[in-house]
Every structure is written in structure tokens, then in C-alpha cells.
Design a protein around this motif. Structure first.
Motif, PDB file in Angstrom:
ATOM      1  N   ARG A   1       0.925  -1.117  -0.007  1.00  0.00           N
ATOM      2  CA  ARG A   1       0.038   0.139  -0.051  1.00  0.00           C
ATOM      3  C   ARG A   1       0.823   1.284   0.041  1.00  0.00           C
ATOM      4  O   ARG A   1       0.636   2.509  -0.578  1.00  0.00           O
ATOM      5  CB  ARG A   1      -0.953   0.008   1.308  1.00  0.00           C
ATOM      6  N   THR A   2       1.916   1.237   0.539  1.00  0.00           N
ATOM      7  CA  THR A   2       3.067   2.351   0.461  1.00  0.00           C
ATOM      8  C   THR A   2       3.780   2.585  -0.746  1.00  0.00           C
ATOM      9  O   THR A   2       4.132   3.662  -0.948  1.00  0.00           O
ATOM     10  CB  THR A   2       4.113   2.141   1.656  1.00  0.00           C
TER      11      THR A   2
ATOM     12  N   GLY B   1       5.074   4.088   7.014  1.00  0.00           N
ATOM     13  CA  GLY B   1       3.907   4.679   6.232  1.00  0.00           C
ATOM     14  C   GLY B   1       3.011   3.482   6.142  1.00  0.00           C
ATOM     15  O   GLY B   1       1.638   3.923   6.551  1.00  0.00           O
ATOM     16  N   ALA B   2       3.377   2.177   6.363  1.00  0.00           N
ATOM     17  CA  ALA B   2       2.089   1.202   6.586  1.00  0.00           C
ATOM     18  C   ALA B   2       1.638   1.358   8.024  1.00  0.00           C
ATOM     19  O   ALA B   2       0.367   0.969   8.188  1.00  0.00           O
ATOM     20  CB  ALA B   2       2.848  -0.224   6.420  1.00  0.00           C
TER      21      ALA B   2
ATOM     22  N   SER C   1      10.466   2.869   6.007  1.00  0.00           N
ATOM     23  CA  SER C   1       9.834   1.665   5.128  1.00  0.00           C
ATOM     24  C   SER C   1       8.748   1.212   5.916  1.00  0.00           C
ATOM     25  O   SER C   1       7.829   0.509   5.166  1.00  0.00           O
ATOM     26  CB  SER C   1      10.886   0.578   4.582  1.00  0.00           C
TER      27      SER C   1
ATOM     28  N   PHE D   1       0.986   7.504   1.801  1.00  0.00           N
ATOM     29  CA  PHE D   1       0.046   8.151   2.954  1.00  0.00           C
ATOM     30  C   PHE D   1      -0.213   9.697   2.870  1.00  0.00           C
ATOM     31  O   PHE D   1      -1.496  10.144   2.915  1.00  0.00           O
ATOM     32  CB  PHE D   1       0.699   7.759   4.316  1.00  0.00           C
TER      33      PHE D   1
ATOM     34  N   PHE E   1      -0.978   4.178   7.786  1.00  0.00           N
ATOM     35  CA  PHE E   1      -2.415   3.321   7.330  1.00  0.00           C
ATOM     36  C   PHE E   1      -3.120   2.765   8.103  1.00  0.00           C
ATOM     37  O   PHE E   1      -4.302   2.736   8.403  1.00  0.00           O
ATOM     38  CB  PHE E   1      -1.916   2.701   6.126  1.00  0.00           C
TER      39      PHE E   1
ATOM     40  N   GLY F   1       9.091   6.978   1.791  1.00  0.00           N
ATOM     41  CA  GLY F   1       8.160   6.038   2.293  1.00  0.00           C
ATOM     42  C   GLY F   1       6.773   6.527   2.760  1.00  0.00           C
ATOM     43  O   GLY F   1       5.907   5.908   3.207  1.00  0.00           O
ATOM     44  N   LEU F   2       6.559   8.046   2.890  1.00  0.00           N
ATOM     45  CA  LEU F   2       5.383   8.371   3.391  1.00  0.00           C
ATOM     46  C   LEU F   2       4.564   8.958   2.111  1.00  0.00           C
ATOM     47  O   LEU F   2       3.436   9.641   2.390  1.00  0.00           O
ATOM     48  CB  LEU F   2       5.647   9.603   4.347  1.00  0.00           C
TER      49      LEU F   2
END
Length: 475
Positions: free
Chosen positions: A78-79, A236-237, A233, A272, A240, A268-269
Motif C-alpha cells: 500500500r505504501t 507509512g504502513a 519503510s 500516505f 495507514f 516511504g510516506l
């Protein structure tokens, strides 16, 4: 002896990530930490281009084994980010800087950055930690900012999500946190019963929000429970995951981030931040405690036109509220400043007092060159990390926490501003947090002096200035 705060924190964070070799910023710069031997690229074609380019460069010019360059994480998530291993961290110097140089030509052809380091995100650091360490405050004194008058209405309460360390076990003993929920702190003390570093950071922040804006429902997620640090890394996940768990809040208060070698945002963001932009949530983010004008992310997104209404970056004022705190980052990307030195809020020890041993020693003079009585110097204490191996006769100072604490950092100016936006929403029956932000800043008449510039300042109405004088040192 002058403590080297960044090096102390580097080893502390590295100890919390024993399986992740970490490196410091370029030329041993105290600006950021990152994962050795790994870079981040966007999924798909860009990741493949990065992989091929670096493999060719290393094979042709450095004699490295091409197989060292490989995917170190999932290609699709998703990221939208792929971790690529560009070398074996166990074999000598870190090769990430060489990989970044190898990609410059390819990036020039593409017209954009293809790859960046895998930075460590940590709680609004002074080179990886808050502006100082907490000091016990007596329960007989009110919090500062003190509780604002008002009532909690579950039908109109503003939803505030705090991404930080988790809630201490006895947080409900603090009456202002009656409407606070979230994740418990995983581990509060060691086997010796001594409080771990940063425990209570998220609770302290929640207490500030509740004091300044009583009509709030605060949720604390313990995303940064492990010494307040996480790899970009993974961050971001986790963000979410936090918003998926409870829905997008009105306000997201984030007292964490990092600067970057390129001065650009966090790859990495990116996913998001794009989704945040499409929501109604306002991200209120700490500017960081490096005493620098180097952009600190994600707070620095506030300076980008596409995020101008969705991100609010916050710097810290010193105890008297008249000028910037010595540790606060600054610059045109910081939009507003608020008191962030020697605030008082909930920490831990409400049920049973808990001991804490200081990790860092104070300095003989301000490490950022300021001349006022700053937190670098006072209250004086000796820390275990600073003294280890240098002065074996020195004994680290220990204190007992009995509920409240005094603490400094942009970490704490940030929830004060988040709460002022929330309080404005309640007072003006405004349901859009971004509109409330614009109204609040648009009507602002107060300012402060930061590094010779007059900047917008927000001061909670119940906040009390805290002038502090450094006592003379014993002869």
C-alpha cells in the motif's frame, strides 16, 4: 566533559534494532539515521531501473558481487515502496552513498529522484531525542497549560489521533485523560523497576491536548513504543494501519520525523501523504529539535503548495514564550510556534511512584549557542550514557515520578497547537479542521522572535510563562 547527544542516541536506537544495521548521516552529520545497505524506490518500473543501474555500477566500478543488489522487501504494497539491498552491511563501509551517486545520471534522465535512504523516524529529535529529559513535577501544581474550562460533549467532540508511544498503565488516574483511549505502552520498566526512556511520551502529549481542548476524544497509538524509533519503510504502513483502525480523525498529532540527506520528502510516506491530502484530516507535525533550519519531515510538507492546507508545522518557544527555544528547528517551512519548553503534563507513577535514571548529562553551556537559561544546562544532572566509559566514578542521577512531569521539545508544542485548532472548532462550531486552521492562523495577531525573525505564535490561554535561572555551580 561535553556529552555527544547524537552519538548517545544513535547507540541507544541501534540497540533497540539489533537486526537492522544503522548509519549516521553524511560525514558523521548529526541530522539523520538510516538503514545501512538499503535504499527505497517506488514500486514497479522505477524499482527495477534502480536495481539494474546500481547492479551495473557496482559490478563495473567497485568489484562488488552483483547478487548483493536485490529486493529486500515486497514489490507491491500500500505504501508503494520497495526496499532494495545494495550491499552487505557486514562487509566494510556502507555502500548507500555510492548507490545514490550511481543513480544521479538516471535520475537526471527521469527528471525526478528515483531512490532515497531508508531513514529512521524518531520522536521529534534533538538529534534523535526530545529537547531534554523529563523532570518530576509535584501534583500540588497544576499542569501547564492548565485545564481549559469547558465540557466534553460526545456528539461534538473533536477526534484527535496521536501517533507516538503508548499509554502508561495508570493514565486514567489523571482526570484530564478520562476521554482518552488507545494502545497501552508495551513495556514501562526494566527488571530493576526503573522507567525506560521515552515511556510516558504519548501520555504526556495526550494530557496537553486534553488540557487545552477538553471537548476532544483522544486516541493514542503506540506506533513508536520501541525507544520512539521506526524505519521509514515501515512507518507509512503503520500510519495507514492507525487510520484504518479508527477512521481518519479530525486532527492527527505527530511528534516524530527526520531530516533527509537530499532535503526532500520521505519516499516511504508519499502514498500516505497523497491519501491524507484527499481526506479532511489536518496533520499537525513537530518541526524537530535539531536547532537547525534544515527541513524536517513530515512537518516540512507544510511548505509544499499541494499540502499547504493539510499540514501544519510547529516549532517551540522557550519558557518565557517570547522567542524560540534553543533546540527548536526553524525556517520558512515552520508555520507557527507555541510554548514547548518546560511544559507540565501527565507522565506516570500516579498509582505507585516509579524511579527513572537520567540517560544524558547536561551541558556547561547551551549546545546550540543560545545565551538564555535553556534546558541544555538546567536542571543539572549526570546521565548514564554520557558518563559510561569516561568517568566511572560518576553516578547517574535518579529521580522518582509521581504522576506529573515537566518536559521540553517541539514534541509538546505540537499537541498544544493541535488542541488550539480543536478548541477553535468547538468554540466556532466548525466541523472542518482545515478551515479551523486557516481561521485560527488568519486571525492571529501574536508573534515571537526566532533567530532574528518575527514569526506567528500561538499561546494557549491557560499557559503560564516559566522563567528559569541557572543557579551558580558549586565551587
Amino acid at each position: 566533559m561535553a556529552p555527544q547527544r547524537f552519538h548517545e542516541q544513535f547507540h541507544h536506537i541501534q540497540g533497540s534494532m539489533p537486526d537492522v544495521p544503522l548509519a549516521m548521516g553524511p560525514d558523521d552529520d548529526a541530522h539523520f539515521l538510516y538503514e545501512k545497505g538499503v535504499v527505497l524506490a517506488r514500486d514497479g518500473e522505477e524499482a527495477r531501473l534502480v536495481e539494474d543501474t546500481v547492479r551495473t555500477h557496482f559490478t563495473d566500478t567497485r568489484g562488488l558481487v552483483a547478487d548483493h543488489v536485490r529486493r529486500a522487501g515486497p514489490e507491491t504494497n500500500r505504501t508503494g515502496v520497495t526496499r532494495i539491498q545494495v550491499g552487505d552491511p557486514a562487509q566494510g563501509d556502507d555502500v548507500v552513498p555510492h548507490a545514490l551517486r550511481a543513480l544521479r545520471e538516471a535520475e537526471g534522465r527521469q527528471g525526478r529522484r528515483l531512490v532515497r535512504r531508508n531513514h529512521v523516524i524518531h520522536i521529534a529529535p534533538v538529534n534523535a531525542c526530545p529537547g531534554d529529559e523529563p523532570v518530576p513535577a509535584p501534583r500540588s501544581e497544576p499542569p501547564n497549560p492548565a485545564a481549559q474550562e469547558g465540557r466534553h460533549d460526545p456528539d461534538t467532540a473533536v477526534a484527535v489521533l496521536v501517533i507516538d508511544t503508548g499509554l502508561v498503565h495508570d493514565y486514567r488516574s489523571y482526570s484530564l485523560l478520562a476521554h482518552t483511549t488507545g494502545d497501552p505502552q508495551v513495556t514501562e520498566t526494566g527488571a530493576d523497576g526503573v522507567l525506560h526512556q521515552y515511556v510516558g511520551h504519548g501520555t504526556f502529549i495526550a494530557g496537553i491536548v486534553a488540557a487545552v481542548a477538553p471537548n476532544t476524544d483522544v486516541t493514542v497509538r503506540g506506533t513508536l513504543d520501541d525507544v520512539g524509533a521506526i524505519l521509514e519503510s515501515e512507518f507509512g504502513a503503520k500510519l495507514f494501519e492507525a487510520v484504518d483502525q479508527g477512521g481518519w480523525p479530525d486532527i492527527l498529532s505527530l511528534s516524530a520525523g527526520t531530516s533527509t540527506g537530499s532535503g526532500e520528502g520521505l519516499i516511504g510516506l508519499e502514498a500516505f501523504m497523497r491519501e491524507l491530502r484527499e481526506q479532511r484530516t489536518l496533520l499537525v507535525a513537530a518541526a524537530g529539535n535539531n536547532g537547525s533550519d534544515t527541513p524536517f519531515w513530515p512537518a516540512a510538507y507544510a511548505a509544499l503548495p499541494e499540502y499547504a492546507d493539510s499540514v501544519l508545522s510547529v516549532g517551540a518557544l522557550r519558557g518565557d514564550g517570547e522567542s524560540g527555544a534553543c533546540f527548536s528547528n526553524h525556517g520558512p517551512w515552520v508555520q507557527v510556534y507555541a510554548p514547548g519548553e518546560r511544559l507540565t503534563s501527565a507522565l506516570t507513577g500516579f498509582d505507585i511512584p516509579v524511579p527513572y535514571v537520567y540517560q544524558h548529562s547536561t551541558y556547561d553551556a547551551c549546545r546550540f549557542g543560545c545565551t538564555y537559561a535553556c534546558t541544555c544546562q538546567y536542571p543539572r544532572h549526570t546521565g548514564v550514557l554520557s558518563e559510561a566509559g569516561e568517568n566511572t566514578a560518576a553516578k547517574p542521577d535518579q529521580v522518582m515520578f509521581d504522576g506529573l512531569a515537566q518536559w521540553s521539545g517541539t514534541s509538546f508544542a505540537t499537541p498544544a497547537v493541535a488542541a488550539l485548532v480543536a478548541a477553535h472548532m468547538t468554540a466556532h462550531k466548525e466541523r472542518d479542521p482545515r478551515a479551523a486552521r486557516a481561521q485560527l492562523l488568519g486571525s492571529l495577531t501574536e508573534s515571537a522572535e526566532v533567530r532574528g525573525a518575527h514569526v506567528p505564535a500561538l499561546r494557549p490561554p491557560t499557559w503560564r510563562p516559566v522563567p528559569v535561572a541557572i543557579p551558580a555551580r558549586p565551587a
